[in-house]
Enzyme design. Structure first.
Site, short mmCIF file in Angstrom:
data_model
loop_
_atom_site.label_atom_id
_atom_site.label_comp_id
_atom_site.label_asym_id
_atom_site.label_seq_id
_atom_site.Cartn_x
_atom_site.Cartn_y
_atom_site.Cartn_z
CB SER A 155 -0.93 -0.01 1.21
OG SER A 155 -0.21 -0.25 2.40
CD GLU A 189 0.96 7.42 5.35
OE1 GLU A 189 0.78 6.29 5.86
OE2 GLU A 189 1.40 8.39 5.99
CB THR A 192 -1.69 11.87 6.02
OG1 THR A 192 -1.34 13.03 5.27
CG2 THR A 192 -0.70 10.76 5.77
CE1 TYR A 193 -9.71 15.03 8.17
CE2 TYR A 193 -8.99 14.72 10.44
CZ TYR A 193 -9.90 15.22 9.52
OH TYR A 193 -11.01 15.90 9.96
CG HIS A 229 -4.24 8.37 7.08
ND1 HIS A 229 -2.96 8.34 7.61
CD2 HIS A 229 -4.22 7.54 6.01
CE1 HIS A 229 -2.20 7.53 6.89
NE2 HIS A 229 -2.95 7.03 5.90
NE ARG A 235 -2.29 11.12 20.35
CZ ARG A 235 -1.23 11.36 21.11
NH1 ARG A 235 -1.31 11.14 22.42
NH2 ARG A 235 -0.11 11.79 20.60
CG ASP A 268 1.35 13.58 17.05
OD1 ASP A 268 1.15 13.13 18.19
OD2 ASP A 268 2.00 12.97 16.18
CG HIS A 279 3.24 6.86 20.55
ND1 HIS A 279 3.05 7.83 21.52
CD2 HIS A 279 2.89 7.44 19.37
CE1 HIS A 279 2.58 8.92 20.95
NE2 HIS A 279 2.47 8.72 19.65
CE LYS A 331 -3.49 1.77 18.47
NZ LYS A 331 -2.70 2.83 17.81
CD GLN A 391 6.33 6.53 12.68
OE1 GLN A 391 6.52 6.58 11.46
NE2 GLN A 391 5.56 7.39 13.32
CG PHE A 443 10.39 12.54 8.17
CD1 PHE A 443 9.54 13.63 8.25
CD2 PHE A 443 10.86 12.16 6.92
CE1 PHE A 443 9.16 14.33 7.12
CE2 PHE A 443 10.50 12.86 5.78
CZ PHE A 443 9.64 13.94 5.89
CG HIS A 502 1.53 1.63 4.78
ND1 HIS A 502 0.44 1.84 3.96
CD2 HIS A 502 1.73 2.81 5.42
CE1 HIS A 502 -0.02 3.08 4.13
NE2 HIS A 502 0.76 3.70 5.00
P1 FAD Z 1 -2.87 6.12 20.17
O1 FAD Z 1 -2.98 4.70 19.75
O2 FAD Z 1 -4.05 6.76 20.80
O3 FAD Z 1 -1.61 6.24 21.13
C1 FAD Z 1 -1.04 7.49 21.45
C2 FAD Z 1 -0.28 7.39 22.76
O4 FAD Z 1 -1.19 7.31 23.86
C3 FAD Z 1 0.61 6.14 22.89
O5 FAD Z 1 1.75 6.51 23.62
C4 FAD Z 1 -0.27 5.18 23.69
O6 FAD Z 1 0.52 4.23 24.39
C5 FAD Z 1 -0.99 6.14 24.62
N1 FAD Z 1 -2.34 5.73 25.03
C6 FAD Z 1 -3.30 5.13 24.29
N2 FAD Z 1 -4.42 4.98 25.00
C7 FAD Z 1 -4.20 5.53 26.22
C8 FAD Z 1 -4.99 5.72 27.39
N3 FAD Z 1 -6.27 5.28 27.45
N4 FAD Z 1 -4.44 6.33 28.46
C9 FAD Z 1 -3.14 6.77 28.41
N5 FAD Z 1 -2.33 6.61 27.33
C10 FAD Z 1 -2.87 6.01 26.25
N6 FAD Z 1 -0.93 11.61 12.38
C11 FAD Z 1 -1.81 12.50 11.85
O7 FAD Z 1 -2.07 13.55 12.46
N7 FAD Z 1 -2.41 12.27 10.63
C12 FAD Z 1 -2.19 11.15 9.91
O8 FAD Z 1 -2.75 10.97 8.84
C13 FAD Z 1 -1.28 10.18 10.44
N8 FAD Z 1 -1.04 9.02 9.80
C14 FAD Z 1 -0.24 8.06 10.39
C15 FAD Z 1 -0.08 6.81 9.76
C16 FAD Z 1 0.68 5.82 10.34
C17 FAD Z 1 0.81 4.48 9.64
C18 FAD Z 1 1.35 6.06 11.58
C19 FAD Z 1 2.21 5.00 12.22
C20 FAD Z 1 1.21 7.29 12.22
C21 FAD Z 1 0.40 8.29 11.64
N9 FAD Z 1 0.20 9.53 12.27
C22 FAD Z 1 -0.66 10.45 11.71
C23 FAD Z 1 0.90 9.86 13.50
C24 FAD Z 1 0.06 9.54 14.75
O9 FAD Z 1 -1.11 10.31 14.76
C25 FAD Z 1 0.93 9.87 15.97
O10 FAD Z 1 1.98 8.94 16.09
C26 FAD Z 1 0.18 10.04 17.27
O11 FAD Z 1 1.09 10.58 18.24
C27 FAD Z 1 -0.37 8.76 17.86
O12 FAD Z 1 -1.39 8.27 17.14
P2 FAD Z 1 -1.98 6.80 17.46
O13 FAD Z 1 -3.15 6.61 16.58
O14 FAD Z 1 -0.91 5.80 17.44
O15 FAD Z 1 -2.45 7.07 18.97
#
Ligand code: FAD
Length: 280
Positions: free
Chosen positions: A8, A10, A41-42, A69, A99, A101, A141, A157, A168, A208, A258
């Site tokens: 895939s 991106e 991405t978003y 995304h 989630r 950033d 992370h 999740k 990542q 990055f 990916h």
């Molecule tokens: P989560 O899975 O929610 O985790 C985030 C952090 O919170 C982790 O440290 C986890 O351990 C912790 N955590 C989770 N649940 C809890 C809880 N209940 N209590 C306390 N801590 C918790 N970013 C963008 O903005 N747009 C994009 O399009 C985008 N695309 C991406 C694509 C890929 C393939 C990857 C790997 C990353 C991408 N990102 C993108 C980056 C991503 O949004 C960041 O890495 C962000 O910091 C974490 O997102 P996540 O979905 O992994 O978060």
């Protein structure tokens, strides 16, 4: 007949009309490699909502599925529900749920603070319509309390309804194999595709990696430093390193790859062709 390894690609949405036009060309050039999907991405907090949608509209219905995304931090359920309905109406059936950033200075986690909350919300709102991909971090992370805590969050999740993981980027295949092993020992058996970052530019890569917590091994850093401004040598070295990484990942059982294309055709196309995953 051997099963084809799914790949895939991106993209990120561009800021200008010229950038969007260039991305259309890249999309056309990568289409013949027959990826399983293109993802777009978003920006967290909805910052690229319109541009992500425009790219989705550009690429939807051209033979290869598109996967938007979707991020939840700083956003609200109403806006996310609207997007899910829109995507469903467009015939899209895969999303990458994150989630995100928040840009520095922006506060407020919103109604869905973590990706697991978003996954749960998508299942509540759209049932089983979407295949849901989530992010995975073989090198942890950067904000996780510990490696074990991050594994636990990934498992949550999946329990909330995710179908597959995209990682990542990383350069150490052992980190990926260890992560997958830990996930499997936690009773989770979903495909986790390694995220592959083509290595073409030293300063971009370091930027990055610093932003994502991905480790660049010392031997790669040193070699990149030694090449200085010699971009041809960096590209040749980068291709060899990433090709070798992909070969080791696939030999070790990675279910697909990916690619973070960075909106460029050649680095990704060359890797896919040299891996024998598509024909020129
Ligand atoms: P989560 O899975 O929610 O985790 C985030 C952090 O919170 C982790 O440290 C986890 O351990 C912790 N955590 C989770 N649940 C809890 C809880 N209940 N209590 C306390 N801590 C918790 N970013 C963008 O903005 N747009 C994009 O399009 C985008 N695309 C991406 C694509 C890929 C393939 C990857 C790997 C990353 C991408 N990102 C993108 C980056 C991503 O949004 C960041 O890495 C962000 O910091 C974490 O997102 P996540 O979905 O992994 O978060």
């Amino acid at each position: 007949m051997s099963k084809r390894v799914p790949i895939s690609f991106e993209f990120f949405p561009t800021k200008t009309d010229a950038g969007a036009e260039k991305l259309r060309v890249v999309h056309q050039e990568l289409l013949p490699l027959a990826p399983e999907f293109f993802s777009i991405t978003y920006g967290a907090g909805g910052s690229t909502r319109e541009r992500t949608l425009a790219a989705i509209n550009d690429f939807n219905g051209q033979g290869v599925p598109v996967a938007p995304h979707l991020s939840c931090i700083g956003d609200n359920k109403g806006r996310i529900a609207e997007l899910l309905d829109l995507y469903k109406d467009l015939g899209i059936n895969r999303v990458v749920a994150l989630r995100g950033d928040l840009p520095s200075g922006q506060v407020g986690l919103g109604e869905l603070p973590y990706a697991q909350d978003l996954v749960r919300f998508i299942r509540e709102h759209s049932g089983d319509h979407f295949q849901i991909e989530v992010a995975a971090y073989p090198e942890m992370h950067p904000q996780a309390d510990s490696f074990d805590a991050d594994i636990h969050r990934f498992v949550e999740k999946v329990q909330a309804g995710a179908n597959a993981g995209l990682t990542q980027f990383f350069f150490n295949p052992d980190a990926y194999f260890y992560f997958v092993d830990r996930i499997q020992k936690a009773g989770i058996d979903i495909p986790i595709a390694p995220g592959i970052m083509p290595l073409t530019n030293a300063s971009n890569l370091i930027r990055f990696a610093d932003g994502t917590g991905a480790e660049i091994p010392r031997w790669i850093r040193k070699q990149l430093q030694a090449y200085g401004d010699d971009s041809q040598s960096i590209k040749a070295f980068g291709h060899e390193v990433v090709l070798n990484l992909c070969e080791r990942l696939l030999a070790g059982g990675a279910p697909g790859l990916h690619f973070y294309t960075m909106n460029q055709t050649d680095p990704t196309r060359q890797l896919v062709l040299d891996l024998g995953l598509a024909k020129a």
